[in-house]
Each structure stands twice: as structure tokens, then as C-alpha cells.
Scaffold this active site. Structure first.
Site, PDB file in Angstrom:
ATOM      1  CE  LYS A 115      -2.635  -3.403   2.124  1.00 14.75           C
ATOM      2  NZ  LYS A 115      -2.101  -4.626   2.676  1.00 14.75           N
ATOM      3  CG  HIS A 293      -5.774  -4.804   8.185  1.00  9.80           C
ATOM      4  ND1 HIS A 293      -4.950  -3.979   7.598  1.00  9.80           N
ATOM      5  CD2 HIS A 293      -5.975  -5.666   7.591  1.00  9.80           C
ATOM      6  CE1 HIS A 293      -5.151  -4.605   6.281  1.00  9.80           C
ATOM      7  NE2 HIS A 293      -5.422  -5.766   6.466  1.00  9.80           N
ATOM      8  CE  LYS A 295      -1.200  -5.321   7.040  1.00  9.39           C
ATOM      9  NZ  LYS A 295      -1.790  -6.332   7.687  1.00  9.39           N
ATOM     10  CG  ASP A 300      15.660  -0.195  22.813  1.00  8.00           C
ATOM     11  OD1 ASP A 300      14.908  -0.931  23.629  1.00  8.00           O
ATOM     12  OD2 ASP A 300      16.753  -0.824  22.325  1.00  8.00           O
TER      13      ASP A 300
END
Length: 416
Positions: A115, A293, A295, A300
Site C-alpha cells: 500500500k 489489521h 503491521k 527501544d
């Protein structure tokens, strides 16, 4: 030469369609030279139609516009929807279209799952948000929780160059935008922020493990905290081992997965890993407000990633994916705070498995199923006719000819 690390970028986290779609549409409305867009899903709905109108308007005012959609994820686009784009001068391509068999889509594997949006080589968007009303939280309880990043500066030029190369590779047909950004576009980075960014992609050629490699480097270097939010979590052996090793050496490892999945098999596969992860000290949170949905990950205080790649066999070994790796303390802090808020307000933590509570046979079954699923990409690669194709609709051959059986099909090209 592929994309490289750049500095001097302005980075903005975008949560869900409510923040993402207006920013993309505004960028397209202001485009002067080029708009390049790739997406897995483009639906003819209240989100897809405004995007289509914006692309048509840009093309009609002289902007070079190129749109690539996946033939599986966007299989139901109508001839009228696509032909309107083509007629306006938009270069439209369908990735690996395939005729249906008994009404079923057969092009299951090696999907274009990226995307990406690049406008004038000065602003770009990377993430996991598809062009669909399902990514608007206001659409209902099944709306998806997801993220994208807007980037301005040198990294936007790298994303533009990547998309341009993807358009021109093995393509004898119409060329969309100019070969490289104009000088005034190159100078746009002078006004951008300090953030460092790297576009990392996965394909089935020279970049098969690039995204996985970046995750491994970050996880193995983690010193204090690791947060991973992933919709479809079934990592490979090395990633799973790196995550468990990080927890064992004292890193606070927090994993956010679907608790209210859009596909039940997702939860079943992750459930198999719970005991192994919890035994290593990984804290697991199930996001229960709606289907997750996203990702994304944070390590850190200054490493983050946002993109399209899940940590599962399809994304890591079959699909075409794209993630932006970011080294920027302000962006990492923003994403970390967002994920912490999600954990506190919308998640349930999975309790640790008591010692001896897991039957031996269950551990054996988990190992067998996990190994079978990890071998799945190799098995899928044996299937016939899986080489991706790019189909370019033309006005003299209806854009949906690959679905409806038109006698004269549009031109097909090998995918890079």
C-alpha cells in the site's frame, strides 16, 4: 540501486482511514506532476469513489497518474469504474488477474500486498490501510484498526523512484510519470525534518528476506523494550527465536495480536504459539475492540516500522510487501504511546501458562502444525501458473475482460 537510508524527513503517524484518506486525497488534489499508487484492495465504495474522482481530476489537469491494484484483492471492480480512469488518461494495471473458477478467485498466492502512494516525489504514504470503507472506524464493529505513515523529504523521493521502477519494468506500454523527480522536487527535502527512513520491500527475486532481515536486526539489538502489533502473526523460526531470546535477556517484549479476528483461523494459529512465547517471558495482548489489521513495531526509543508486511508465511515468503523503517525518537514515541494506549484500553493480556499445565501431546501437536505452516510457502510455490502478470486495461478491450471472458483480452506483461 534500490532505496537507501535518508535523513531530513518529516514523519507523521496516521491511524485508520479517518486520518489516512483525507491526507492522501489532499496530496492528490495538490499534485502538479505525478501521482503513483499501489494497493491490494480498491473497492467501489464511499472511499474508493472519491479516490477514483481525485485521480481522474489530476489526470485531466495534466498530472501523470499511475494506479496498480491487485487482481485478487480488487477482483470485483466494475468495467465502468476502471474505464473511467483509463479514459481520463490514468495508467491502470491489474496485478496477476485470473479468471474465476465456479465463481471462486483462483489467484491466491504471490499477491501485490503493498500500500504505497507517492505524489510529486515530495510526499508519500506507506502502511497497511486499503482503499475501503472497512478502514473507517465509523463504519461499524468490523472496521479494522490500522496504521500508515506520511513522509515528506528525501524518503518520499525514494518511494517515488521505487514505484516508478515498478511501473516501467518489463512494460512496453504507456509510460506514466517522468523518469526521475525534477530539480525543484529534489530541493523539497531541505524543508523536511530530521527523521531517518528506509523503504524496505519484499519480492520473489532479489529481495526475498529484506523485511525479515530488518526485523531481525532490530530485535537482536533491542536493549529495553520491544512492541510488535501484527494482524497475522506466525513468524519464521529465526524471528520467533529472536523474539524469545530478547525476552529471556530481559527486554520487555509485548506482542499485540487479534483477539477479535476477521478470520478465525488467525487466532487459532497464534494460539499455538502462546505457551512457547509466554514461557520465554513474552507478554501477549489480544486486541478485542475490533479486527486488528496493523503491521507496526517499536524497539527501544528510536526504531519503528509501519507497513504492509505481516509476520506470517504469506507476507514473509510469497507476497510483494513494503515497510518503512524509521529511526526517529519523536515518531517512535508517538507510535509507542499509541500502542500502549491500545493495550491499556482495548486489549486483554493473555495469562501465563502454569508450570505443567500444558499436556505433552499439545506441545508436540503445536510443533507439528507450526512446522507444516512454515513449509506452506514452499508448497504454494510448486503450484502451476503462479507467475504474476500485469494487465493493462484499454478502451478497446473492457477492463474486466479477464473476468467476463471477452474474446479479445487486454495486454498482459510479466511482473517485475
Amino acid at each position: 540501486m534500490g532505496p537507501t537510508w535518508t535523513t531530513g524527513n518529516q514523519l507523521r503517524l496516521l491511524e485508520n482511514g479517518e486520518e489516512y484518506f483525507p491526507r492522501v486525497l489532499a496530496a492528490i488534489a495538490g499534485a502538479q506532476q505525478s501521482v503513483l499508487l499501489e494497493t491490494f484492495i480498491l473497492f467501489d465504495d464511499e472511499v474508493g469513489q472519491p479516490l477514483r474522482d481525485a485521480l481522474i481530476a489530476a489526470a485531466r489537469r495534466g498530472v501523470s497518474v499511475a494506479l496498480t491494484v491487485d487482481g485478487f484483492g480488487s477482483a470485483d471492480l466494475s468495467p465502468a469504474f476502471l474505464s473511467g480512469l483509463v479514459e481520463a488518461g490514468v495508467v491502470v494495471r491489474l496485478f496477476s488477474p485470473r479468471r474465476r473458477l465456479v465463481g471462486m478467485r483462483t489467484n491466491l498466492f504471490r499477491r501485490l500486498h503493498r500500500k504505497l502512494v507517492a505524489v510529486d516525489a515530495s510526499v508519500a504514504f506507506v502502511g497497511g490501510i486499503n482503499v475501503s470503507v472497512q478502514h473507517l472506524i465509523d463504519s461499524g464493529p468490523l472496521a479494522k484498526q490500522d496504521y500508515a505513515v506520511e513522509v515528506r523529504g528525501p524518503a518520499a523521493r525514494e518511494i517515488h523512484a521505487f514505484l516508478l521502477d515498478a511501473i516501467h519494468a518489463n512494460s512496453p506500454g504507456p509510460k506514466a510519470p517522468p523518469q526521475r523527480p525534477a530539480r525543484r522536487m529534489r530541493e523539497a527535502g531541505a524543508l523536511a525534518g530530521p527523521g531517518a527512513a528506509l523503504l524496505v520491500t519484499r519480492d520473489n527475486d532479489r529481495h526475498r528476506r529484506d523485511i525479515e532481515r530488518q526485523y531481525l536486526l532490530a530485535i537482536r539489538g533491542a536493549e529495553r523494550e520491544l512492541i510488535i502489533a501484527n494482524a497475522y502473526f506466525l513468524p519464521g523460526y529465526r524471528l520467533l527465536q529472536a523474539i524469545c531470546d530478547a525476552a529471556r535477556r530481559g527486554v520487555d517484549v509485548q506482542l499485540i495480536v487479534q483477539g477479535n479476528p476477521d478470520m478465525m483461523w488467525v487466532k487459532r494459529t497464534v494460539d499455538m504459539l502462546y505457551a512457547h512465547l509466554r514461557e520465554a517471558g513474552v507478554r501477549i495482548f489480544e486486541y478485542c475492540e475490533r479486527p486488528l489489521h496493523g503491521k507496526v513495531a517499536v524497539v527501544d526509543d528510536d526504531w519503528a516500522t509501519v507497513g504492509s508486511s505481516n509476520l506470517d508465511p504469506l507476507s514473509l515468503f510469497l507476497n510483494l510487501e513494503a515497510n518503512l523503517i524509521i529511526r526517529d525518537t519523536a515518531f517512535a514515541a508517538t507510535l509507542k504511546q499509541n500502542l500502549r494506549t491500545r493495550m491499556e484500553s482495548s486489549c486483554q493480556e493473555v495469562p501465563a501458562t502454569p508450570d505443567g499445565a500444558r499436556p505433552r501431546w499439545q506441545g508436540l501437536a503445536t510443533a507439528l502444525v507450526f512446522h507444516a505452516l512454515r513449509r506452506f510457502p514452499a508448497w504454494a510455490g510448486w503450484l502451476p501458473a503462479h507467475t504474476p502478470k500485469l494487465l493493462t486495461p484499454t478502451l478497446d478491450a473492457p477492463p474486466s475482460g479477464w473476468q467476463s471472458g471477452v474474446a479479445t483480452p487486454p495486454r498482459e506483461q510479466d511482473c517485475p
